[in-house]
Structure formats: C-alpha cells, structure tokens
Scaffold this active site. Sequence first.
Site, PDB file in Angstrom:
ATOM      1  N   ASP A  49      39.261  37.172  39.820  1.00  0.00           N
ATOM      2  CA  ASP A  49      40.718  37.103  39.715  1.00  0.00           C
ATOM      3  C   ASP A  49      41.328  36.227  40.810  1.00  0.00           C
ATOM      4  OD1 ASP A  49      40.215  38.889  37.741  1.00  0.00           O
ATOM      5  OD2 ASP A  49      41.022  40.629  38.798  1.00  0.00           O
ATOM      6  N   GLU A  96      33.304  39.534  31.076  1.00  0.00           N
ATOM      7  CA  GLU A  96      33.967  40.675  31.707  1.00  0.00           C
ATOM      8  C   GLU A  96      32.952  41.514  32.475  1.00  0.00           C
ATOM      9  OE1 GLU A  96      37.143  40.186  32.255  1.00  0.00           O
ATOM     10  OE2 GLU A  96      37.601  40.035  30.129  1.00  0.00           O
ATOM     11  N   HIS A  97      33.317  41.887  33.688  1.00  0.00           N
ATOM     12  CA  HIS A  97      32.476  42.719  34.570  1.00  0.00           C
ATOM     13  C   HIS A  97      31.166  42.025  34.956  1.00  0.00           C
ATOM     14  CE1 HIS A  97      35.035  46.336  34.392  1.00  0.00           C
ATOM     15  NE2 HIS A  97      35.410  45.782  33.256  1.00  0.00           N
ATOM     16  N   THR A  98      31.098  40.746  34.705  1.00  0.00           N
ATOM     17  CA  THR A  98      29.916  39.983  35.113  1.00  0.00           C
ATOM     18  C   THR A  98      30.057  39.485  36.554  1.00  0.00           C
ATOM     19  OG1 THR A  98      30.999  38.166  33.985  1.00  0.00           O
ATOM     20  CG2 THR A  98      29.141  39.168  32.854  1.00  0.00           C
ATOM     21  N   TYR A 115      36.290  51.731  36.983  1.00  0.00           N
ATOM     22  CA  TYR A 115      35.801  50.405  37.385  1.00  0.00           C
ATOM     23  C   TYR A 115      34.697  50.572  38.425  1.00  0.00           C
ATOM     24  CZ  TYR A 115      35.888  45.537  38.907  1.00  0.00           C
ATOM     25  OH  TYR A 115      35.529  44.248  39.196  1.00  0.00           O
ATOM     26  N   SER A 151      47.944  40.763  38.231  1.00  0.00           N
ATOM     27  CA  SER A 151      49.131  40.626  39.084  1.00  0.00           C
ATOM     28  C   SER A 151      48.778  40.964  40.534  1.00  0.00           C
ATOM     29  CB  SER A 151      50.263  41.513  38.571  1.00  0.00           C
ATOM     30  OG  SER A 151      49.828  42.840  38.489  1.00  0.00           O
ATOM     31  N   SER A 152      47.770  41.814  40.731  1.00  0.00           N
ATOM     32  CA  SER A 152      47.420  42.148  42.120  1.00  0.00           C
ATOM     33  C   SER A 152      46.811  40.942  42.831  1.00  0.00           C
ATOM     34  CB  SER A 152      46.502  43.362  42.180  1.00  0.00           C
ATOM     35  OG  SER A 152      45.393  43.184  41.343  1.00  0.00           O
ATOM     36  N   SER A 159      60.908  43.174  46.932  1.00  0.00           N
ATOM     37  CA  SER A 159      60.656  42.832  45.537  1.00  0.00           C
ATOM     38  C   SER A 159      61.980  42.798  44.783  1.00  0.00           C
ATOM     39  CB  SER A 159      59.722  43.884  44.913  1.00  0.00           C
ATOM     40  OG  SER A 159      59.882  43.865  43.516  1.00  0.00           O
ATOM     41  N   LEU A 176      46.250  41.090  33.675  1.00  0.00           N
ATOM     42  CA  LEU A 176      46.460  39.662  33.958  1.00  0.00           C
ATOM     43  C   LEU A 176      46.435  39.377  35.460  1.00  0.00           C
ATOM     44  CD1 LEU A 176      49.307  38.970  31.345  1.00  0.00           C
ATOM     45  CD2 LEU A 176      46.838  38.619  31.084  1.00  0.00           C
TER      46      LEU A 176
HETATM   47  C1  GLA Z   1      39.086  43.119  37.233  1.00  0.00           C
HETATM   48  C2  GLA Z   1      38.413  42.704  38.538  1.00  0.00           C
HETATM   49  C3  GLA Z   1      37.553  41.445  38.341  1.00  0.00           C
HETATM   50  C4  GLA Z   1      36.616  41.587  37.155  1.00  0.00           C
HETATM   51  C5  GLA Z   1      37.363  42.112  35.931  1.00  0.00           C
HETATM   52  C6  GLA Z   1      36.441  42.422  34.803  1.00  0.00           C
HETATM   53  O1  GLA Z   1      40.038  42.193  36.833  1.00  0.00           O
HETATM   54  O2  GLA Z   1      39.378  42.460  39.536  1.00  0.00           O
HETATM   55  O3  GLA Z   1      36.845  41.174  39.528  1.00  0.00           O
HETATM   56  O4  GLA Z   1      35.531  42.404  37.469  1.00  0.00           O
HETATM   57  O5  GLA Z   1      38.116  43.275  36.214  1.00  0.00           O
HETATM   58  O6  GLA Z   1      35.843  41.282  34.326  1.00  0.00           O
END
Ligand code: GLA
Length: 380
Positions: free
Chosen positions: A162, A24-26, A212, A117-118, A59, A115
Amino acid sequence: MQFLNTFNAELVIESPGRINLIGEHTDYNMGYVLPTAIEKKIIFEFQKNGSEKECNVYSKGFDVGFQLDLGNLSKSNIEWENYILGVLNEISKRTDKVEGFNCTIQSNLPAGSGLSSSAALECGLAFGLNELFQLGLSKMDMVQLSQTAEHTYAGTQCGIMDQFASVMSEAGQVILLDCRSLERKMIPIHLDPYKLILLNTKVSHNLATSEYNVRKQECEEGVATIKQYFPEIASLRDVSMDMLQHCEPYLSETVHRRCAFIIAENKRVLAVAEALESNDLSKVGTLLYEAHEGISSQYEVSCPESDFLVAIAKTDAKVLGARQTGGGFGGCTLNIVHEEAVTTFVEKATKEYKEKFDIDLEAFEVRPSTGTKVASLEVQ
Ligand code: GLA
C-alpha cells in the site's frame, strides 16, 4: 482549533489511495503484487508554526483535530491519530529536523474501503514533512517508515504494497512489484474500451485487523513446517505446489488452504502482468474471477457483500472480471466493464445490492494515477 484562524498553507501535498489489480496477501509472503494509485486522495496543507515541538493536525472532513508534542509521541487511543503519531515517531528515529507545524487534511478517499486511506495518510504526512523541513528522506525511506508506523502504532502487520503504491505509482501504469527484492516493473495499462469500476460495499467488517494478522501467522506456520522438508525455502514465495503437496500431511487443513492460495495467487499476478503486456484483457478478467474465488473460499478474507457483487458481475457478459480488492472483509470490488455497459451494470448492482443488504452502493471509475506529490498552492 485555534490555529485555523491564522492558517496560511505554505505547502500542499496530494497523497492517493490505491487499487490492487491482483496479488492479495502476497506482499508479506515476499511475492508479487500489481497495484496502482488512483485519483481519489488525501490533500494535506502544511505550515511551520515557529514553535519547537507543538504540532496541530486538523481533519476538515471530520471536523476534528488534535495537538501533539514532538517530545511525547506515545500512542493514542484514537485510531487515525496513531497514523500521524506513528509516522512522526519513525521520522524522529531518523532525524531531529522536524519542528512545530500545523496541518489540515481533507479527503475524497473513502476510509475503510480497501483503498488504503491509512497508507495515504502515513505517506502524505511523511512526504509533506520531508519537503517542509528538508529532511532528505528518499521515497523508499518514506514507504518503509510508513509501513513500520502501521505495524507499531496501528497494529496491522501489513506488507509493503500500500505504501509503495501510494508513493511510487505513475499515471497510466500498474506496478509489478517483487516484494522480496523491491524491484519494480511499470506496466502500461490499455483498457479501452473497458473501464475499471469500483463498487464500494460500504462495509468494513471489524475482523479486518485481527484476522489479517491471523492470516499472516498461518502463512508463517506453513513456512515453518514446509522448511523442515525443504530447508532452502525462506517464504511462501519459494514454495511450489509440488512441495506443498508433499507437506500436506504435516499441515493443518486451514494452513494448507492458505498456502495453496498464496502460491496460486503469485502465479496469477505474473500471468496478469503478461496478459496486460499482450493486451489480453479477457485473460486478465478470467484471472480476476479466479482470484476472487481463492480470496473467498481458500484464504477466507471476503464477505457476503463482496461475494454478492462479484456474482452479479459474473452474470454480465460485458464484465470481463471482478474481485474484491485490498485486505478484505469488505471494501470495494474492482470490475473490468465495457464502457457501453457501465450504466446498466451499475444500475443492476445498485438495485440488487439495496434489495439484499439495504445498503446504497457507491460506484466510481478509477484510473491508474500518479503517486504522492507536491501540489500547486494556487489550485487549492
Ligand atoms: C492490506 C495491507 C497490504 C496487503 C493487502 C492484501 O491492504 O496493508 O500490505 O497485504 O492488505 O493484499
């Protein structure tokens, strides 16, 4: 919307959400991630409408829509419209082949639940327009333009995970993605007799976007300082714990903690990938718990609801591991649960979560699934 009276889909696209097993956040620190698409998805139906520039997007789930003009793609103050406009804006920089279209969207992917969705929305639109107007974009183009759309129109300085997972995933596998080189290794995942169970906290704390971006800045601050002592580093990916320790006196306590998390998390991703390859699920589970601890206390992107659900998982010997998945501040926890214990675990978590937060938990199983694809018209 008026176009719905005569709408006749000529193309259907399925665009999935994703889980991230670990890492995560890597991604924006040029490190490793281990995501995969899931069955929950957004379904797009498209039709060209014969106009030069008029587009209608509707939508079904929210019963709202909007009209846009390809000649004026300025930002909207309605969040979801910006994902559409941002993607169209990025596509317009690459080609002028897009013309008027109508599009409907329906989703069984809960929004704001970590999850992605964007990303599913961005990538599904890009994929659909690429097919409909034969734009000649590669999958990687679609991933990258969707990521840029998120930066410029939605305002989240996200990494690439994502969008990459939404487009590139394959059934039964997770993607070990090197976010610097964009090289990937597909790793088959054999869970039997365990299952991947998501518990949706149903909270998405609105700190998510601003915090974020703050985390990203903190990491950049860390890199700028560490670079003064180790000029060879370009990102936290290149920093070892020893280097970080050396620089500790020059970093704020917060920035030091953020960097320590990222360095450890990158290592955990590689360790989980290895454990999956040797079918050592209990090791995977332990690393998931460790990662959650880091997310919560070092990187501080968890929340009381996610921490509570992970703590419940820890009390159950049939749950190998659990952690919050995604950007943070709510969304879903991902749990590796023995198939015999799924019902009792979900019942216990649901009951205790309701008592504590007065929220009805949502639980569902997920399986590593295929990325964005054209679906058959008949099955819709
Ligand atoms: C969101 C961001 C991703 C990632 C995660 C954390 O989903 O869109 O790029 O940084 O957070 O792992």
